[in-house]
Design an enzyme around this catalytic site. Structure first.
Site, mmCIF file in Angstrom:
data_model
loop_
_atom_site.group_PDB
_atom_site.id
_atom_site.type_symbol
_atom_site.label_atom_id
_atom_site.label_comp_id
_atom_site.label_asym_id
_atom_site.label_seq_id
_atom_site.Cartn_x
_atom_site.Cartn_y
_atom_site.Cartn_z
ATOM 1 N N ASP A 197 3.426 5.557 -1.337
ATOM 2 C CA ASP A 197 2.391 6.241 -2.116
ATOM 3 C C ASP A 197 2.800 6.281 -3.588
ATOM 4 O OD1 ASP A 197 0.932 7.227 0.369
ATOM 5 O OD2 ASP A 197 2.907 8.128 0.647
ATOM 6 N N GLN B 139 12.339 0.337 -9.758
ATOM 7 C CA GLN B 139 11.311 -0.577 -9.244
ATOM 8 C C GLN B 139 11.433 -1.999 -9.839
ATOM 9 O OE1 GLN B 139 7.118 0.537 -9.728
ATOM 10 N NE2 GLN B 139 7.022 0.808 -7.526
ATOM 11 N N GLU C 277 3.734 -1.213 2.061
ATOM 12 C CA GLU C 277 2.685 -1.877 1.271
ATOM 13 C C GLU C 277 3.225 -2.513 -0.015
ATOM 14 O OE1 GLU C 277 -1.190 -0.130 1.202
ATOM 15 O OE2 GLU C 277 -1.512 -0.716 -0.871
ATOM 16 N N ASP C 278 3.907 -1.718 -0.821
ATOM 17 C CA ASP C 278 4.275 -2.255 -2.131
ATOM 18 C C ASP C 278 5.351 -3.339 -2.027
ATOM 19 O OD1 ASP C 278 3.984 -2.181 -5.049
ATOM 20 O OD2 ASP C 278 6.065 -1.513 -4.987
#
Ligand code: TRH
Length: 363
Positions: free
Chosen positions: A17, A237, A255-256
């Site tokens: 998220d 990231q 997801e990412d």
């Protein structure tokens, strides 16, 4: 001129998220937009995005949005997180024009995505009465909202030096060794994976999580002389992306990281987020159908078998008792396929560019 964006993120579990929300916020700010990132639990940002936020991007506490008098030009709720009603009421009262209100949905390759992308949800009651919420579905085809892809990403990747990056971690690839990353949910097939990896010289880079305890225990019980491993710390990231660029094979999840593995242009294995109702099974198959549609039948079959095995899922046509064997297909062939798939993805307009267009049409 840049618009003002309010991006809302609620952390349900893990890091997807915040990971997706932050990446979008960062990309919009880098393109000259002004972004407030409203988040209920920003703790993961300490390692995911250390230091001061980039220009144009402010991290705000979710609870502060209740009293925030200003509403931006675009409001995005990520993954259907419900906005505070007080904020929605102010959106409805924004003059002369209410904001563009978007619900950024989960990523899937299933056919409903193309049908649902862009659909409107007029609000007939409640604090947002009179407003319209629009669904925005990311995806892998031209009739979807696309994927997040920073404008400079491919150029940065082209000049990336994998060996120098590994050296910064104190690691050096040995002659003939393959480098593999592992970012995974707890997985009962881990021992089998170690066995498959240990069939050739391999350096396994393990991300934080249960696997960092399990891998040494499993290797102690069954030593695998060809396999050495290294526990990674949490990376920022951008550094996480570089990890994927540096490896010959990436195990990713959620997801990412799943998307970033595709941009890395390297073979990868996706561990899908498991859902109690089993909805992840068809979702995995739908992606494999698309991803492997141009692949030769034999390697395509091998990759399907591996992905199903890693996810504890069976081919519906197989005997339900029979687990697929976990073995690694040829990585050289898969590398060519990974680049071809990435080329296809590049042909789809990226998600932020699509959002910017939409915001200019309506504001
Ligand atoms: O953490 P995930 O499994 O996240 C999720 C959540 O479970 C979520 O509820 C679910 O809806 C979603 O998946 C589908 O995996 P994901 O999506 O890959 O997010 C991980 C993020 O963490 C991603 O942005 C990369 C980042 N990351 C780093 O920046 N550094 C690191 O060292 C690691 C391991 C991850």
């Amino acid at each position: 001129m840049g618009l003002r964006w309010d991006l809302f993120c609620q952390v349900i579990d893990n890091f997807g998220d915040v990971g997706v929300g932050w990446r979008l916020a960062r990309d919009l700010a880098a393109r000259g937009e002004t972004v407030r990132f409203w988040i209920d639990d920003p703790s993961a940002l300490q390692w995911m995005a250390p230091g001061a936020p980039p220009a144009g991007l402010a991290i705000r506490r979710w609870s502060d949005s209740l009293d925030e008098p200003e509403v931006g030009d675009v409001v995005i709720e990520t993954f259907g997180c419900e906005l505070p009603q007080a904020f929605v009421a102010r959106m409805a009262g924004r003059r002369p024009q209410p904001p563009l209100w978007l619900n950024l949905e989960y990523l899937s390759a299933e056919p409903y995505v193309e049908r649902s992308h862009g659909l409107n949800s007029p609000q007939f009651s409640g604090a947002g009465q009179g407003l319209n919420k629009q669904f925005f579905y990311p995806g892998f085809t031209a009739r979807t909202g696309g994927l997040l892809r920073e404008p400079q990403m491919l150029a940065e990747q082209a000049s990336f030096d994998a060996e120098a990056w590994l050296a910064k971690l104190g690691l050096q690839r040995r002659a003939g060794e393959r480098v593999v990353s592992l970012f995974a949910y707890p997985n009962p097939r881990l021992n089998e994976l170690l066995q498959a990896l240990g069939e050739q010289a391999t350096l396994l880079l393990v991300c934080p999580g249960a696997a960092q305890q399990q891998v040494p225990a499993l290797l102690k019980a069954s030593p695998r002389p060809n396999l050495r491993w290294h526990a990674l710390p949490y990376l920022s990231q951008p550094e996480f992306d570089r990890l994927l660029w540096a490896c010959d094979l990436n195990f990713v999840r959620g997801e990412d990281s799943f998307v970033r593995a595709q941009w890395a242009g390297k073979p990868f294995v996706w561990q899908i987020y498991p859902q109690a109702d089993g909805a992840h099974g068809p979702k995995l198959e739908a992606f494999m159908d698309l991803w492997l549609s141009q692949a030769k039948p034999e390697p395509a079959g091998q990759w399907r078998t591996l992905w199903r095995a890693w996810n504890g899922l069976q081919d519906a046509r197989q005997d339900a008792q029979q687990d697929a064997r976990l073995s690694l297909p040829d990585l050289h062939q898969a590398q060519t396929h990974a680049l071809a798939w990435r080329e296809h993805l590049v042909s789809v307009e990226d998600l932020s560019s699509q959002l910017l267009k939409l915001s200019r049409k309506t504001s």
